[in-house]
Write a protein that holds these residues in place. Structure first.
Motif, PDB file in Angstrom:
ATOM      1  N   TYR B 120      34.276  -2.665  27.853  1.00  0.00           N
ATOM      2  CA  TYR B 120      35.404  -2.533  28.797  1.00  0.00           C
ATOM      3  C   TYR B 120      35.996  -1.128  28.774  1.00  0.00           C
ATOM      4  O   TYR B 120      36.498  -0.633  29.780  1.00  0.00           O
ATOM      5  N   TYR B 121      35.965  -0.519  27.607  1.00  0.00           N
ATOM      6  CA  TYR B 121      36.599   0.796  27.472  1.00  0.00           C
ATOM      7  C   TYR B 121      35.712   1.887  28.056  1.00  0.00           C
ATOM      8  O   TYR B 121      36.197   2.832  28.666  1.00  0.00           O
ATOM      9  N   ASP B 124      36.383   2.026  31.707  1.00  0.00           N
ATOM     10  CA  ASP B 124      37.745   2.349  32.153  1.00  0.00           C
ATOM     11  C   ASP B 124      38.068   3.789  31.793  1.00  0.00           C
ATOM     12  O   ASP B 124      38.465   4.090  30.665  1.00  0.00           O
ATOM     13  N   GLY B 143      40.888  -2.893  19.583  1.00  0.00           N
ATOM     14  CA  GLY B 143      41.271  -3.374  20.910  1.00  0.00           C
ATOM     15  C   GLY B 143      40.584  -4.693  21.223  1.00  0.00           C
ATOM     16  O   GLY B 143      40.348  -5.510  20.332  1.00  0.00           O
ATOM     17  N   VAL B 144      40.293  -4.885  22.503  1.00  0.00           N
ATOM     18  CA  VAL B 144      39.606  -6.106  22.918  1.00  0.00           C
ATOM     19  C   VAL B 144      38.143  -5.947  22.511  1.00  0.00           C
ATOM     20  O   VAL B 144      37.411  -5.155  23.101  1.00  0.00           O
TER      21      VAL B 144
ATOM     22  N   GLU C 659      38.380 -18.912  32.376  1.00  0.00           N
ATOM     23  CA  GLU C 659      39.199 -17.870  32.997  1.00  0.00           C
ATOM     24  C   GLU C 659      40.331 -17.388  32.097  1.00  0.00           C
ATOM     25  O   GLU C 659      41.174 -18.160  31.663  1.00  0.00           O
ATOM     26  N   LEU C 662      41.803 -10.670  29.510  1.00  0.00           N
ATOM     27  CA  LEU C 662      41.733 -10.233  28.109  1.00  0.00           C
ATOM     28  C   LEU C 662      42.574  -8.972  27.984  1.00  0.00           C
ATOM     29  O   LEU C 662      42.221  -7.919  28.509  1.00  0.00           O
ATOM     30  N   ALA C 663      43.709  -9.094  27.296  1.00  0.00           N
ATOM     31  CA  ALA C 663      44.664  -7.989  27.294  1.00  0.00           C
ATOM     32  C   ALA C 663      44.544  -7.143  26.034  1.00  0.00           C
ATOM     33  O   ALA C 663      44.362  -7.662  24.932  1.00  0.00           O
ATOM     34  N   ASP C 664      44.657  -5.829  26.223  1.00  0.00           N
ATOM     35  CA  ASP C 664      44.841  -4.910  25.104  1.00  0.00           C
ATOM     36  C   ASP C 664      46.334  -4.605  25.076  1.00  0.00           C
ATOM     37  O   ASP C 664      46.835  -3.808  25.872  1.00  0.00           O
ATOM     38  N   ARG C 669      47.270  -3.648  29.019  1.00  0.00           N
ATOM     39  CA  ARG C 669      46.314  -3.690  30.129  1.00  0.00           C
ATOM     40  C   ARG C 669      45.342  -4.856  29.998  1.00  0.00           C
ATOM     41  O   ARG C 669      44.900  -5.185  28.908  1.00  0.00           O
ATOM     42  N   MET C 671      41.766  -5.870  30.233  1.00  0.00           N
ATOM     43  CA  MET C 671      40.559  -5.052  30.086  1.00  0.00           C
ATOM     44  C   MET C 671      39.368  -5.585  30.878  1.00  0.00           C
ATOM     45  O   MET C 671      38.340  -4.934  30.960  1.00  0.00           O
ATOM     46  N   ASN C 672      39.493  -6.762  31.446  1.00  0.00           N
ATOM     47  CA  ASN C 672      38.365  -7.300  32.231  1.00  0.00           C
ATOM     48  C   ASN C 672      38.767  -7.533  33.693  1.00  0.00           C
ATOM     49  O   ASN C 672      38.562  -8.611  34.227  1.00  0.00           O
ATOM     50  N   GLU C 677      33.280  -9.825  34.391  1.00  0.00           N
ATOM     51  CA  GLU C 677      33.761 -10.179  33.058  1.00  0.00           C
ATOM     52  C   GLU C 677      34.986 -11.094  33.047  1.00  0.00           C
ATOM     53  O   GLU C 677      35.310 -11.659  32.011  1.00  0.00           O
ATOM     54  N   TYR C 678      35.662 -11.246  34.173  1.00  0.00           N
ATOM     55  CA  TYR C 678      36.604 -12.367  34.328  1.00  0.00           C
ATOM     56  C   TYR C 678      35.749 -13.450  34.969  1.00  0.00           C
ATOM     57  O   TYR C 678      35.350 -13.327  36.137  1.00  0.00           O
TER      58      TYR C 678
END
Lengths: 174, 339, 755
Positions: B120-121, B124, B143-144, C659, C662-664, C669, C671-672, C677-678
């Motif tokens: 994901y990073y 982004d 992170g995630v 569903e 996925l938060a950082d 944020r 992230m997906n 990815e969602y």
């Protein structure tokens, strides 16, 4: 047709595409995707933008008979190709059998993923790799439907595949 | 997207020359990964060299019973080629486990092995990522990290390689044929991708200016004992959390003659440990052996928190995949019950 | 009440279908104007703080770019919150794009680039340079839950929790069977397939024709007129085709504001279409944490229900939905306490998403009911039957109809529930553990004020029109059916015009109320047309209908006839000829009847039965079978009705298994923010789903007996899946979605305990 006049300071490429049987000689910026070409300058808005990244299948068209995500194709890279969009498959007055089956089975709700589903289903039947419902489901998984019409979509495709099989059996018998 | 110049290469040497002469140039084949990354501004090439006209689409028989798959053969063409299905059903199965029918129609063999991580990073550009922007840091660490690596990661990068096809090619000891300014060379598949170490920006061992022209597969004895088992969050059209390409040759008395296990979704490259595999030659092809194989392969595994589950999941997946392979009942990618 | 006829109650194909399946249906971003410009949005990459500097100079020089808007040069717009509040706004300060330098959430729009092509606008956006002064983001509901509060201004009266009744704490303490648990649901994102988009065609005299992705063209119209001080007569908003919305299109989105702003500023036609990523920054089903305590007597009768619900909202608005009230009305219980709070986070304001509140709260309630069934040792269906009540105890009102028993009975029979072995981990199929779970679903049957126009022409053709929407629900078709029914016509003889702000007034399409409301309005207007026909007929010489009353006549076979004797009547064409008219047109109107509302509550109900198979070692769950029985009054069209329920179930499967944003939380944020990815359910995730309708004769829920179907399909599905997973594996997962890692973690814990 020159579709780049307003940003004419930038380089363009000559591209020749056959779209729904009609030849288009175009001058295009290389960064224009097939999807944006169809939905923008050519006003063929039947092909849908759902994600613009190959994640949903709404933009599926047939390129030389094969289903692909038009959002990930630079139009210039398809020079010489034959492209069929939902508009080329049939019209409200003269529908393709797959379009009729979708209508009959209520294989859509909002209708937005539908052109991509139908182009994909036509591609699927042409490929000939789906022989049962599980294979239809797997091989149609590149087309997301948020309205959740999957059950009906599988019904519609099964009907068309059954009709095609019956037709070819009959032809073989004759 | 950054605006770029566009040219079409007519020969491989054209393409290599174009690549060598312009550090900002990238090759375009199916576009399914590159155009995606360009739209997200992750990759911003100044020049695109379209190689779709190069004569690299063929799948040819080799004298030793092997196959040479041209770099531009589509994923679908590979998966459904009768010779691939007969001799390398593991490859066919792995390809069909990945992406969607549309993407497989467009994506090429060369493009598949060069696809970038789905971290994901990395995707982004407003977050740090040593792979995208060397020296900027790693957002995923802390992170995630549910999808990230459990093997071979570094403190610079914990991303995983997303391909399914490559996991099978690693198990099958494929060879990557590349061509560059200095001519042609072969790279064994397991040496093609690399671990992140201090240079996560580098996914593979090709030199600048080199391009993939083909994948070569030697004759093998795995067509009856193999499987590709993929675990993911939904039942199709999702990247692997863990995948296993397993192949084995079993003697008439049920002992392992030759064992291949490659893992996807767990490392920066398709994960294989040939030394470990060799230790199990002669062992009975049974669950206890498979458990030992799994533990041996995962001996150095380390989670990042959210992805700790991948370690037991990988262990159980390896055991199951080896059982499938040993019993000659490979996973059918349309059947969602795990065999 | 509407009775089944030649057109009503039949499984007819959608009348808008031919346009949809051939790609001819035009959605919001698919209209064109001469010299049209395209806009593209730049969004913030911090969750809180301010924009210290935004440098657009390079973007402005980019070939094809016409103008770049930021907070530094945004044209003026309304100043007061009231002027920004749309028809369904929530308490608080509505978000105003480019109002100032403040950033309130990650993904907030901070610039609009307008160019002569989509590509130029998109690519110029990527070279705008922004320097932020970022604050520390607060986006983790678990960490912020101590800051939760009771919303000071309720969104509407229905949503405030009912007052406590009985002695819930005392009854809980004394009951022989108790369960108490916490349930959490991650944030969900609507993700309709169509991207939010608006096309504004700038007319020669400055009039605006707007095509907006919206669940209400009049809401779009009225909101932009207020914000920009426009003459309502010079603005028309359209939403003839809407590519899904599920609640995300109830409130106007910022692309509408941007397209109108740029169009007015430049006096040009402008189109703004979002990216999929932006679709994650608009609105969402909020992350929630719920505590539920249930107690029962030895026979399983509920003695106490205590439900505390809490969910996220934004810093600028108090979004509210009815999460927990269901727990006070679905089953009989005299000791009930329901509490509800929200918590501010640095996020965009959540919004209604398919069955808002119920999808969340009933998931917790129905999982808890399953836990109670095991605690008491009763079959889960039997437990629910023992607690059945035909009354709304929250409001102390009668219920218009509640065929929930029949839903359980029919659903269980079709599913084969009687074969179920109660004990978890007792059913298997190969490597899979098999689990059967069930849940009840409930949703409000609402009627909203609605108007409709019906025109009957002398050639027998009918035109039905209203500013209603069809977001995939089948509105075109069912309104056509009601019109056709009134005039004894085949469906194709009726044309339906909806999706335009100039048409008779209709509320936004939400809450499952469109069929009941607009459908009733069409019936009223049709009856008014027939009444006018009768008046004309009675003026004819020797009229056979001279003494007939409005109630005694109907239209049959092109004639106005006596209901009791179709031989007696006059041809419609003759009536119109005699009256010297070529058509008759009437406007009909419905609104809730206060005398009914005072006495009755109206709900739809369902029984959902789910089979899951979970690989015993790998813990990967999949749903292999769903049977859902729905009681929702009159079914106008079983084909489109079934599709509505299928859609709800599929979204419920996504809620149950896949569903989540996925938060950082370090950067606040998701992230997906993409649909790779969602994970929404794909084809392969959906095996066959069976839908059963239990028809109810209900003359109080709405004049035509319809209750609505848009939401009920999703309610209870996630609970039924989680209950089935428990039955299969013995793992009770109370955190949604139930991804395989959660089942695996519980399995590992279990094996450690065993060892």
């Amino acid at each position: 047709m020159d579709l780049s006049s307003q940003t004419s300071s930038l380089p363009t490429c000559s591209v020749s595409l056959s779209i729904n049987g009609q030849k288009h000689d175009l001058e295009l910026h290389p960064w224009v995707s097939l999807l944006d070409l169809l939905r923008g300058p050519l006003e063929l808005t039947g092909t849908k933008k759902g994600c613009d990244h190959g994640q949903c299948g709404a933009c599926t068209v047939l390129v030389d008979g094969q289903r692909v995500n038009s959002c990930l194709k630079l139009a210039v890279s398809l020079d010489g190709s034959e492209i069929t969009t939902i508009e080329g498959l049939g019209s409200p007055e003269n529908m393709h059998p797959m379009q009729k089956a979708f209508l009959e089975h209520d294989a859509y709700q909002c209708g937005y993923c539908t052109p991509g589903q139908i182009c994909s289903a036509v591609g699927l039947v042409g490929e000939g790799h789906a022989h049962n419902r599980a294979e239809i489901r797997e091989l149609m998984s590149g087309n997301l439907c948020r309205c959740g019409a999957y059950t009906n979509i599988a019904d519609a495709i099964e009907e068309v595949m059954g009709a095609e099989a019956a037709k070819s059996n009959k032809e073989a018998a004759e | 997207m950054r605006q770029f110049s566009y040219s079409r290469a007519e020969t491989v040497s054209d393409a290599v020359a174009a690549l060598a002469s312009n550090p900002e140039a990238q090759l375009l084949a199916g576009g399914t990964n590159l155009v995606d990354l360009m739209k997200y501004n992750v990759t911003r090439p100044g020049a695109i060299v379209d190689i779709n006209r190069l004569p690299l689409k063929e799948i040819e028989d080799l004298p030793n019973g092997g196959l040479r798959i041209g770099a531009l053969a589509s994923n679908s063409a590979v998966a459904y080629d009768p010779r691939v299905q007969e001799r390398y059903p593991l490859l066919s199965s792995a390809v069909l486990a990945g992406a969607s029918a549309q993407l497989r129609n467009a994506a090429t063999t060369g493009g598949n092995i060069l696809q970038r991580t789905r971290c994901y990073y990395f995707y982004d550009p407003s977050t740090p990522c040593n792979k995208r922007e060397p020296g900027s840091g790693c957002g995923a660490i802390g992170g995630v990290n549910r999808i990230q690596a459990i093997l071979g990661a570094s403190d610079k990068c914990i991303a995983v390689h997303p391909s399914d096809m490559c996991v099978a090619l690693a198990a099958l000891d494929a060879v990557v044929e590349v061509e560059g300014p200095d001519g042609k060379r072969d790279i064994p598949f397991t040496e093609f991708h690399r671990l992140p170490g201090d240079r996560p920006e580098s996914d593979n061992t090709m030199a600048r200016g080199e391009m993939v022209t083909a994948i070569r597969l030697e004759g093998n004895h795995f067509a009856s004992h193999y499987t590709y088992l993929k675990l993911r969050d939904r039942l199709s059209y999702a990247f692997a959390l863990v995948s296993v390409a397993a192949a084995m040759e079993v003697s008439s008395d049920g002992a392992i003659v030759d064992l291949r296990v490659a893992l996807g979704g767990v490392a920066h490259k398709p994960w294989r440990d040939k030394l470990a595999e060799a230790e199990f030659a002669g062992q009975p092809a049974n669950e206890e052996t498979f458990r030992q194989v799994a533990r041996r392969l995962l001996a150095g595994a380390k989670g990042q928190g959210e992805n700790d589950f991948k370690i037991p999941l990988a262990e159980r997946s390896i055991i199951r995949a080896l059982k499938q392979a040993a019993s000659g009942r490979p996973q059918d990618q349309s059947v969602k019950a795990i065999q | 009440m509407l009775n089944s006829s030649k057109v009503v109650g039949l499984p007819l194909s959608r009348i808008d279908g031919p346009l949809k399946v051939t790609g001819r249906a035009k959605y919001a971003a698919e209209h064109f104007g001469p010299g049209m410009l395209q806009g593209y949005v730049l969004f913030s990459t911090i969750a809180t703080g301010r924009i210290a500097e935004i440098d657009t100079s390079e973007a402005e020089r980019f070939p094809g770019v016409v103008k770049v808007y930021t907070h530094e040069n945004r044209p003026p717009a309304a100043k007061k919150d009231e002027q920004w509040k749309d028809e369904v706004a929530v308490p608080g300060h509505p978000f105003r794009p480019l109002e100032n330098d403040r950033v309130l959430y990650d993904g907030q729009p901070i610039a609009l680039v307008v160019a002569d092509s989509f590509e130029a606008a998109r690519d110029a956006t990527s070279i705008i340079r922004v320097r932020y002064e970022a604050g520390e983001p607060h986006t983790d509901l678990k960490r912020e839950q101590d800051n939760s509060y009771v919303p000071p201004v309720p969104r509407d009266k229905q949503m405030a929790p009912p007052p406590p009744r009985g002695n819930p704490e005392g009854a809980f303490a004394q009951a022989p069977h108790q369960i108490s648990a916490t349930y959490s649901l991650e944030g969900e994102y609507h993700n309709p397939m169509e991207l939010f988009g608006t096309t504004v065609i700038f007319g020669q005299d400055g009039e605006l024709t707007i095509y907006d992705k919206s669940q209400g063209s009049q809401n779009s119209h009225d909101t932009v007129c207020k914000i920009f001080g426009l003459d309502p007569e010079k603005v028309v908003a359209h939403n003839e085709f809407v590519g899904g919305a599920f609640g995300s299109g109830l409130r106007p989105k910022y692309q509408l504001f941007f397209a109108v702003m740029a169009s007015l500023d430049m006096k040009r036609s402008v189109k703004v279409e979002m990216s999929r990523r932006e679709m994650f920054y608009l609105t969402w089903r909020p992350t929630s944490i719920q505590n539920l305590s249930l107690a029962a007597d030895a026979e399983g009768r509920l003695q106490s229900v205590m439900h505390h619900a809490m969910h996220a909202t934004s810093q600028y608005e108090d979004y509210q939905e009815n999460v927990a009230n269901w727990s006070g009305l679905l089953y009989k219980c005299d000791n009930v306490k329901i509490t509800y709070e929200i918590t501010k986070l640095d996020v965009s304001t959540p919004g209604d998403m398919r069955a808002p509140g119920a999808a969340t709260g009933v998931t917790a309630l129905e999982t808890a009911m399953d836990e109670l069934a095991y605690e008491v040792g009763l079959d889960p269906v039997e437990l629910r039957i023992r607690n059945f009540i035909h009354r709304d105890q929250n409001q102390d009102k009668e219920i218009t109809s509640k065929a929930l028993h029949a839903c359980y009975r029919e659903g269980a029979a079709r599913f084969g529930w009687s074969e179920r072995v109660m004990q978890p981990r007792s059913m298997r199929d190969g490597n899979d553990l098999v689990g059967w779970g069930m849940a009840t679903g409930v949703w409000e049957a609402q009627l909203s004020p609605a108007e409709a126009r019906v025109r009957l022409s002398s050639d027998g053709k009918v035109v039905v029109s209203a500013a209603a929407s069809d977001i995939g629900t089948g509105t075109y078709t069912i309104l056509g059916q009601i019109g056709a029914d009134a005039f004894d016509l085949p469906l194709h003889a009726v044309s339906v015009k909806i999706g335009q702000s100039t048409l008779p007034k209709t509320a936004v399409q939400g809450g499952s109320w469109t069929a009941a409301s607009s459908g009733s309005a069409v019936q009223v207007a049709s009856r008014m047309v027939i009444a006018t026909l009768l008046r004309h007929a009675q003026k004819m010489e020797n009229s056979p209908l001279a003494k007939a009353t409005e109630e005694q006549v109907e239209v049959a076979d092109g004639r106005l006839v006596l209901e009791a004797n179709h031989q007696v009547g006059v041809a419609i064409s003759d009536i119109m000829d005699a009256a010297g008219v070529t058509f008759i047109e009437e406007n009909g109107k419905v609104e809730p009847d206060p005398s009914i509302q005072k006495k009755f509550s109206a709900y739809t109900h369902s029984g959902v039965f789910v089979e899951v198979k979970v690989d015993e070692e790998l813990c990967r769950p999949r749903v292999t079978r769903v049977v859902i029985a729905v009681a929702a009054g009159k079914i106008l069209n079983p084909k489109t009705a079934r599709s509505q329920i299928l859609g709800g179930v599929v979204m419920g499967l996504g809620m149950a298994l896949y569903e989540e944003g996925l938060a950082d939380h370090r950067i606040g944020r998701i992230m997906n923010p993409n649909i790779a990815e969602y994970h929404v359910p794909a084809h392969a995730d959906v095996e066959d789903i069976e839908v059963i309708f239990i028809e109810e004769d209900d003359d109080k829920a709405s004049p035509i007996g319809v209750k609505g179907l848009g939401e009920i399909g999703i309610v209870g599905v996630a609970a039924a899946v989680s209950n089935a997973i428990f039955h299969a594996t013995g793992s009770r997962i109370r955190s949604f979605p139930i991804t395989l890692d959660k089942i695996l973690a519980d399995n590992l814990l279990e094996s450690e305990t065993v060892q």
